[in-house]
Structures are given as C-alpha cells and as structure tokens.
Motif scaffolding. Structure first.
Motif, PDB file in Angstrom:
ATOM      1  N   ASP A   1      53.665 -45.181   1.334  1.00 15.84           N
ATOM      2  CA  ASP A   1      52.212 -45.169   1.175  1.00 15.84           C
ATOM      3  C   ASP A   1      51.817 -44.437  -0.100  1.00 15.84           C
ATOM      4  N   GLU A   2      52.450 -43.287  -0.357  1.00 15.35           N
ATOM      5  CA  GLU A   2      52.160 -42.528  -1.582  1.00 15.35           C
ATOM      6  C   GLU A   2      52.499 -43.347  -2.822  1.00 15.35           C
TER       7      GLU A   2
ATOM      8  N   ASP B   1      50.049 -46.234  -3.216  1.00 11.36           N
ATOM      9  CA  ASP B   1      48.751 -45.727  -3.663  1.00 11.36           C
ATOM     10  C   ASP B   1      48.787 -45.394  -5.151  1.00 11.36           C
ATOM     11  N   ALA B   2      49.884 -44.781  -5.607  1.00  9.96           N
ATOM     12  CA  ALA B   2      50.029 -44.461  -7.033  1.00  9.96           C
ATOM     13  C   ALA B   2      50.068 -45.730  -7.869  1.00  9.96           C
TER      14      ALA B   2
ATOM     15  N   GLN C   1      44.649 -50.155 -11.286  1.00  7.79           N
ATOM     16  CA  GLN C   1      43.191 -50.075 -11.484  1.00  7.79           C
ATOM     17  C   GLN C   1      42.866 -49.522 -12.864  1.00  7.79           C
TER      18      GLN C   1
ATOM     19  N   ASP D   1      48.705 -48.631  -7.068  1.00  5.20           N
ATOM     20  CA  ASP D   1      47.352 -49.180  -7.026  1.00  5.20           C
ATOM     21  C   ASP D   1      46.452 -48.450  -8.015  1.00  5.20           C
ATOM     22  N   HIS D   2      46.547 -47.146  -8.045  1.00  4.13           N
ATOM     23  CA  HIS D   2      45.740 -46.350  -8.980  1.00  4.13           C
ATOM     24  C   HIS D   2      46.081 -46.720 -10.429  1.00  4.13           C
TER      25      HIS D   2
END
Length: 112
Positions: free
Chosen positions: A88-89, A92-93, A99, A95-96
């Motif tokens: 998950d971490e 998320d990284a 973006q 995805d960031h």
C-alpha cells in the motif's frame, strides 16, 4: 505459513477447484464435470488439497463431498496482511509520483 499451502495452490486446476468450492461442497464428479477433467485427475488434485489441509471430505452414503477448510485460508490472509501495508505504501508513493508527472505535463509553460 506452510509451504505446502502455496505448493498446493500453485497448480492451476487445484486453484480452480478451490474457487469452485467457494460456493459450497461438491463431489469429485461435480468438480470433474465443471472443470472438464477426468474423474481420476480431479481425485488426484483433491488428494493434494486434502493432504495440504485445504479441503475436508464428508462421506454421504456412497458419495464423498469435498469442502474448503476455513482455517488455512485465514492463516494465509493473516500472513499476507503483513505485506499489504508495504505494498500500500509503495503503490501510494507511485500514485503520488504519477500525479506530479501529470501536473508537470499540464502546467502552461508561459511561452508564446
């Protein structure tokens, strides 16, 4: 987590049997029909799943009904939970980061 579980689930037909048994107990014949296997093949796969402790068998007259055992799958889920946080971490990284890349592409440069 026992390596036997992974070994048993690594074979495609055995995994498909487990997926079939999610809906409830089935006989060897039912499993063989649904997976388009010969009954001896289905029986061999069920024996591996039985030896791994993933299924149990109940005799009803001359029929044997196979069903999933919940405990090994709960243990597998608990083992996987330790890795979910890490993934998950990382996701998320990622995805960031993606973006930020998109924002850089969209930003006007101010040049004419």
């Amino acid at each position: 987590m026992d390596i036997t579980t992974f070994s048993a689930l690594a074979e495609a037909n055995r995994l498909r049997i487990v997926e079939l048994l999610l809906d409830g107990p089935l006989t060897v014949g039912d499993i063989a029909d649904r997976l388009q296997l010969r009954q001896p093949q289905a029986s061999k796969h069920l024996r591996v799943l039985l030896d791994a402790g993933l299924v149990e068998v109940h005799a009803d007259a001359n029929r044997r009904h196979y069903k999933l055992r919940l405990e090994p799958f709960q243990q597998l889920d608990a083992w996987l939970e330790t890795y979910r946080g890490v993934w998950d971490e990382r996701l998320d990284a990622l995805d960031h980061y993606l973006q930020k890349l998109r924002q850089k592409e969209i930003k006007p440069t101010g040049k004419s």
